[in-house]
Scaffold this active site. Structure first.
Site, mmCIF file in Angstrom:
data_model
loop_
_atom_site.group_PDB
_atom_site.id
_atom_site.type_symbol
_atom_site.label_atom_id
_atom_site.label_comp_id
_atom_site.label_asym_id
_atom_site.label_seq_id
_atom_site.Cartn_x
_atom_site.Cartn_y
_atom_site.Cartn_z
ATOM 1 N N SER A 149 0.839 -1.193 0.000
ATOM 2 C CA SER A 149 0.000 0.000 0.000
ATOM 3 C C SER A 149 0.869 1.236 0.000
ATOM 4 O O SER A 149 1.972 1.238 0.570
ATOM 5 C CB SER A 149 -0.903 0.011 1.238
ATOM 6 O OG SER A 149 -1.539 1.266 1.390
ATOM 7 N N TYR A 162 -1.755 -0.805 10.169
ATOM 8 C CA TYR A 162 -1.811 -1.356 8.815
ATOM 9 C C TYR A 162 -0.525 -1.042 8.067
ATOM 10 O O TYR A 162 0.071 -1.912 7.425
ATOM 11 C CB TYR A 162 -3.026 -0.760 8.100
ATOM 12 C CG TYR A 162 -3.163 -1.141 6.647
ATOM 13 C CD1 TYR A 162 -3.490 -2.442 6.273
ATOM 14 C CD2 TYR A 162 -2.998 -0.198 5.639
ATOM 15 C CE1 TYR A 162 -3.638 -2.790 4.934
ATOM 16 C CE2 TYR A 162 -3.148 -0.528 4.301
ATOM 17 C CZ TYR A 162 -3.466 -1.823 3.958
ATOM 18 O OH TYR A 162 -3.607 -2.156 2.638
#
Length: 255
Positions: A149, A162
């Site tokens: 990401s 995350y």
């Protein structure tokens, strides 16, 4: 001949969103695709149906990555499914896409030990173990793609857990690359940015406008755009690329 004809692939977390898009694209390119899912069997079967309607071949494999024994269960299912469809358990392409993502809003002060454990178990530990154990199925010249990401390269405090776990995933790519190179197996990271994955937030015009402003193209990405990049990195056309971080954020990280 299609780019991935006579190839096989496993896409984790492929029942919806980016994972589904990747599975569809790999199948379009000719691969037989194992569609992994956690709980939503109906959605996984829909992914398979979409592939079959387009003339491809696929099958579902249930495994809740992050849980004890899940990697072994997944690979057992992959072996059985590939053998049934192709006569061999050879796995040419592994896409580590499944992720724990539901912690937006959990800034540093509210991240719990449980959140950290869950993020690392699914986003880092499971991909590492899957690569480790799948190597006996992956032939020389295979391809591994880890889906990370853009939040690992920019400051988003509300996604700290995350981001930390995805950064660990990127380290797997980096450190496994020289280990796999003697077998001509490539391993790379593809990092999407804000992508319209079907989440209800993308039905909110105001939210989409705010998200679009972060990209150099002033729009949010589409699943197909990420899938196109993954399909290239997972093909022999990318055989001279390994250990790389591929920015698929639409210029979000340009500053």
């Amino acid at each position: 001949m299609s780019r991935l004809e006579n190839r096989t692939a496993l896409v984790t977390g492929a029942s919806r969103g980016i994972g589904r898009g990747i599975a569809l694209r790999l199948a379009q390119d000719g691969a037989v695709v194992a569609v992994n899912y956690t709980n939503n069997e109906a959605a996984a079967k829909e992914t398979v149906a979409l592939i079959e309607e387009a003339g491809g071949r696929a099958f579902t494999v249930q495994a809740s990555l992050g849980e004890a024994g899940a990697v072994e269960k997944l690979l057992d299912g992959v072996r059985a499914g590939l053998t049934e469809l192709t006569g061999s358990a050879t796995l040419d392409i592994l896409i580590n896409n499944a992720a724990a993502t539901g912690f937006a809003g959990a800034g540093p002060s509210s991240v719990t030990e449980e959140i950290l454990d869950n993020c690392y178990a699914i986003n880092a530990k499971a991909p590492f173990l899957l690569i480790q154990k799948a190597l006996e199925l992956i032939p020389d010249g295979g391809h591994i793609v880890n889906i990370s990401s853009g939040v690992t390269h920019a400051a988003f405090p509300i996604q700290i857990a995350y981001a930390m776990s995805k950064a660990a995933l990127e380290q797997i790519t980096l450190h496994m690359a020289p280990v796999l190179a003697p077998r001509n197996i490539t391993i790379n990271t593809v990092a999407p940015g804000i992508t319209n994955n079907g989440d209800p937030v993308f039905d909110n015009p105001e939210a989409v406008e705010q998200m679009s402003a972060l990209s150099a193209f002033k729009r949010v990405g589409e699943v197909s755009e990420v899938a196109d990049i993954v399909a290239f990195v997972a093909s022999d056309e990318a055989r001279w690329i390994t250990g790389s971080f591929v920015d698929a954020t639409g210029g979000t990280l340009l500053g």
